[in-house]
Design a protein around this motif. Structure first.
Motif, PDB file in Angstrom:
ATOM      1  N   GLN A  95       0.838  -1.205   0.000  1.00 38.10           N
ATOM      2  CA  GLN A  95       0.000   0.000   0.000  1.00 38.10           C
ATOM      3  C   GLN A  95       0.878   1.262   0.000  1.00 38.10           C
ATOM      4  N   PHE A  96       1.992   1.185   0.690  1.00 34.87           N
ATOM      5  CA  PHE A  96       2.957   2.280   0.757  1.00 34.87           C
ATOM      6  C   PHE A  96       3.448   2.633  -0.654  1.00 34.87           C
ATOM      7  N   LEU A  97       3.851   1.617  -1.419  1.00 37.08           N
ATOM      8  CA  LEU A  97       4.338   1.849  -2.784  1.00 37.08           C
ATOM      9  C   LEU A  97       3.209   2.306  -3.707  1.00 37.08           C
ATOM     10  N   PHE A  98       2.019   1.785  -3.486  1.00 35.46           N
ATOM     11  CA  PHE A  98       0.871   2.209  -4.295  1.00 35.46           C
ATOM     12  C   PHE A  98       0.589   3.692  -4.079  1.00 35.46           C
ATOM     13  N   ALA A  99       0.683   4.135  -2.811  1.00 33.39           N
ATOM     14  CA  ALA A  99       0.435   5.544  -2.487  1.00 33.39           C
ATOM     15  C   ALA A  99       1.433   6.443  -3.214  1.00 33.39           C
ATOM     16  N   ILE A 100       2.677   5.991  -3.300  1.00 30.48           N
ATOM     17  CA  ILE A 100       3.716   6.772  -3.982  1.00 30.48           C
ATOM     18  C   ILE A 100       3.433   6.834  -5.484  1.00 30.48           C
ATOM     19  N   ARG A 101       3.107   5.698  -6.070  1.00 31.65           N
ATOM     20  CA  ARG A 101       2.794   5.676  -7.510  1.00 31.65           C
ATOM     21  C   ARG A 101       1.585   6.556  -7.828  1.00 31.65           C
TER      22      ARG A 101
ATOM     23  N   ALA B  55       4.782   4.081  10.367  1.00 34.14           N
ATOM     24  CA  ALA B  55       5.932   4.235   9.467  1.00 34.14           C
ATOM     25  C   ALA B  55       5.563   4.113   7.995  1.00 34.14           C
ATOM     26  N   TYR B  56       4.537   3.337   7.677  1.00 34.07           N
ATOM     27  CA  TYR B  56       4.202   3.096   6.262  1.00 34.07           C
ATOM     28  C   TYR B  56       3.007   3.923   5.781  1.00 34.07           C
ATOM     29  N   GLU B  57       2.611   4.891   6.611  1.00 38.50           N
ATOM     30  CA  GLU B  57       1.571   5.822   6.168  1.00 38.50           C
ATOM     31  C   GLU B  57       2.215   6.949   5.369  1.00 38.50           C
ATOM     32  N   ASP B  58       1.479   7.489   4.409  1.00 37.36           N
ATOM     33  CA  ASP B  58       2.027   8.562   3.575  1.00 37.36           C
ATOM     34  C   ASP B  58       1.804   9.915   4.261  1.00 37.36           C
ATOM     35  N   VAL B  59       2.468  10.075   5.415  1.00 39.49           N
ATOM     36  CA  VAL B  59       2.356  11.305   6.201  1.00 39.49           C
ATOM     37  C   VAL B  59       3.734  11.659   6.769  1.00 39.49           C
ATOM     38  N   PRO B  60       3.991  12.968   6.982  1.00 38.85           N
ATOM     39  CA  PRO B  60       5.202  13.348   7.716  1.00 38.85           C
ATOM     40  C   PRO B  60       5.021  12.992   9.186  1.00 38.85           C
TER      41      PRO B  60
ATOM     42  N   THR C 248      11.110  16.766  11.382  1.00 44.06           N
ATOM     43  CA  THR C 248      10.172  15.756  10.895  1.00 44.06           C
ATOM     44  C   THR C 248      10.850  14.852   9.882  1.00 44.06           C
ATOM     45  N   ILE C 249      10.298  13.654   9.727  1.00 42.23           N
ATOM     46  CA  ILE C 249      10.647  12.792   8.599  1.00 42.23           C
ATOM     47  C   ILE C 249       9.564  13.059   7.558  1.00 42.23           C
ATOM     48  N   SER C 250       9.998  13.392   6.344  1.00 42.24           N
ATOM     49  CA  SER C 250       9.054  13.854   5.324  1.00 42.24           C
ATOM     50  C   SER C 250       8.076  12.762   4.898  1.00 42.24           C
ATOM     51  N   GLN C 251       6.968  13.217   4.354  1.00 47.33           N
ATOM     52  CA  GLN C 251       5.968  12.323   3.759  1.00 47.33           C
ATOM     53  C   GLN C 251       6.640  11.512   2.641  1.00 47.33           C
ATOM     54  N   PRO C 252       6.480  10.186   2.620  1.00 53.78           N
ATOM     55  CA  PRO C 252       7.169   9.360   1.621  1.00 53.78           C
ATOM     56  C   PRO C 252       6.923   9.782   0.181  1.00 53.78           C
ATOM     57  N   SER C 253       5.688  10.174  -0.148  1.00 48.40           N
ATOM     58  CA  SER C 253       5.420  10.563  -1.531  1.00 48.40           C
ATOM     59  C   SER C 253       6.183  11.831  -1.913  1.00 48.40           C
ATOM     60  N   ILE C 254       6.394  12.740  -0.940  1.00 52.93           N
ATOM     61  CA  ILE C 254       7.177  13.957  -1.216  1.00 52.93           C
ATOM     62  C   ILE C 254       8.650  13.594  -1.397  1.00 52.93           C
ATOM     63  N   VAL C 255       9.158  12.669  -0.569  1.00 54.40           N
ATOM     64  CA  VAL C 255      10.533  12.169  -0.747  1.00 54.40           C
ATOM     65  C   VAL C 255      10.700  11.614  -2.163  1.00 54.40           C
ATOM     66  N   ALA C 256       9.719  10.823  -2.593  1.00 57.28           N
ATOM     67  CA  ALA C 256       9.782  10.199  -3.920  1.00 57.28           C
ATOM     68  C   ALA C 256       9.689  11.244  -5.037  1.00 57.28           C
ATOM     69  N   ILE C 257       8.791  12.224  -4.872  1.00 56.35           N
ATOM     70  CA  ILE C 257       8.618  13.279  -5.880  1.00 56.35           C
ATOM     71  C   ILE C 257       9.901  14.100  -6.015  1.00 56.35           C
ATOM     72  N   MET C 258      10.498  14.471  -4.876  1.00 62.25           N
ATOM     73  CA  MET C 258      11.739  15.247  -4.903  1.00 62.25           C
ATOM     74  C   MET C 258      12.879  14.435  -5.520  1.00 62.25           C
ATOM     75  N   THR C 259      12.931  13.160  -5.176  1.00 66.02           N
ATOM     76  CA  THR C 259      13.987  12.296  -5.708  1.00 66.02           C
ATOM     77  C   THR C 259      13.834  12.126  -7.217  1.00 66.02           C
ATOM     78  N   GLN C 260      12.611  11.934  -7.672  1.00 68.53           N
ATOM     79  CA  GLN C 260      12.365  11.789  -9.104  1.00 68.53           C
ATOM     80  C   GLN C 260      12.762  13.073  -9.853  1.00 68.53           C
ATOM     81  N   ALA C 261      12.414  14.218  -9.285  1.00 72.88           N
ATOM     82  CA  ALA C 261      12.741  15.503  -9.915  1.00 72.88           C
ATOM     83  C   ALA C 261      14.250  15.735  -9.962  1.00 72.88           C
ATOM     84  N   LEU C 262      14.966  15.188  -8.993  1.00 71.29           N
ATOM     85  CA  LEU C 262      16.421  15.366  -8.934  1.00 71.29           C
ATOM     86  C   LEU C 262      17.138  14.595 -10.052  1.00 71.29           C
TER      87      LEU C 262
ATOM     88  N   VAL D  42      11.726   5.337  11.640  1.00 71.62           N
ATOM     89  CA  VAL D  42      10.633   5.812  12.503  1.00 71.62           C
ATOM     90  C   VAL D  42      10.575   4.891  13.715  1.00 71.62           C
ATOM     91  N   ARG D  43      11.027   5.398  14.841  1.00 75.03           N
ATOM     92  CA  ARG D  43      11.092   4.587  16.051  1.00 75.03           C
ATOM     93  C   ARG D  43      10.159   5.151  17.120  1.00 75.03           C
TER      94      ARG D  43
END
Length: 213
Positions: free
Chosen positions: A10-16, A46-51, A59-73, A38-39
């Motif tokens: 579900q985590f990967l689906f949210a990112i896609r 940890a696997y929710e798409d939230v900061p 904060t640890i960033s929202q996973p989808s934002i991490v992915a979006i920034m990484t893709q743009a880089l 995330v401890r």
């Protein structure tokens, strides 16, 4: 399917679903377990798409934002990458799967030490963590092929722009900390700098100097 496996699917689906299609980025997100970063009280999320909050008021960033920034880089396998704002280390760990070498700087020594422990635990040997003022970048290692800033400045910091190689890309949030910020892509060309606005985001502010802990 176990609960953990379903959570990760579900985590990967949210990112896609947020428009991340780069297979290398998706593979890196799959390889690096956010649960390692995330401890404590927030570990079940940890696997929710939230900061989520981490130590030192960060904060640890929202996973989808991490992915979006990484893709743009658009990190390439031979790239040397600078990250400003290590935080939990999650973003640097993702970058480590895509780049030749990652330098990540953090103003809070406690966060830097904890991130290094996680990198060691995961066997990520191509990441260097330094406790220093990120607003100055890392001139002794410049120039960089890619620069990623995980805290918002009112304008792209001059020292960071100066450390970007021709053909290089920098991704950073720009704007005042208490307002919605814009995620900006800066590309250095032979003729100067090109700016592209990607989306609205919200990040902690980029602060000069070292933290208290």
């Amino acid at each position: 399917m176990t609960d953990a496996a379903e959570q990760k699917m579900q985590f990967l689906f949210a990112i896609r679903s947020k428009g991340v299609t780069d297979t290398r980025v998706l593979h890196a997100m799959e390889q690096i377990d956010r649960g390692v970063f995330v401890r404590g009280h927030f570990a079940p999320r940890a696997y929710e798409d939230v900061p989520l909050p981490i130590a030192c008021g960060q904060t640890i960033s929202q996973p989808s934002i991490v992915a979006i920034m990484t893709q743009a880089l658009n990190v390439q396998p031979r790239d040397k990458v600078l990250e400003i704002g290590t935080g939990s280390g999650y973003q640097a760990a993702i970058l480590s799967r895509l780049a030749r070498r990652v330098y990540t700087v953090e103003r809070h020594k406690r966060l830097a030490v904890e991130a290094q422990k996680r990198f060691d635990e995961l066997g990520l040997t191509n990441v260097t963590v330094l406790t220093t003022d990120g607003s100055h970048g890392l001139p002794e290692q410049a120039p960089f092929d890619r620069i990623l800033v995980t805290a918002a400045a009112e304008d792209p910091p001059g020292p960071l722009l100066a450390q970007l190689r021709v053909g290089g890309i920098m991704i950073l949030p720009v704007g005042q900390s208490d307002h919605v910020q814009r995620l900006i892509k800066v590309t250095r060309t032979e003729n100067g700098l090109d700016y592209d606005e990607l989306r609205q985001v919200r990040f902690v502010p980029l602060v000069e100097g070292l933290g208290q802990e």
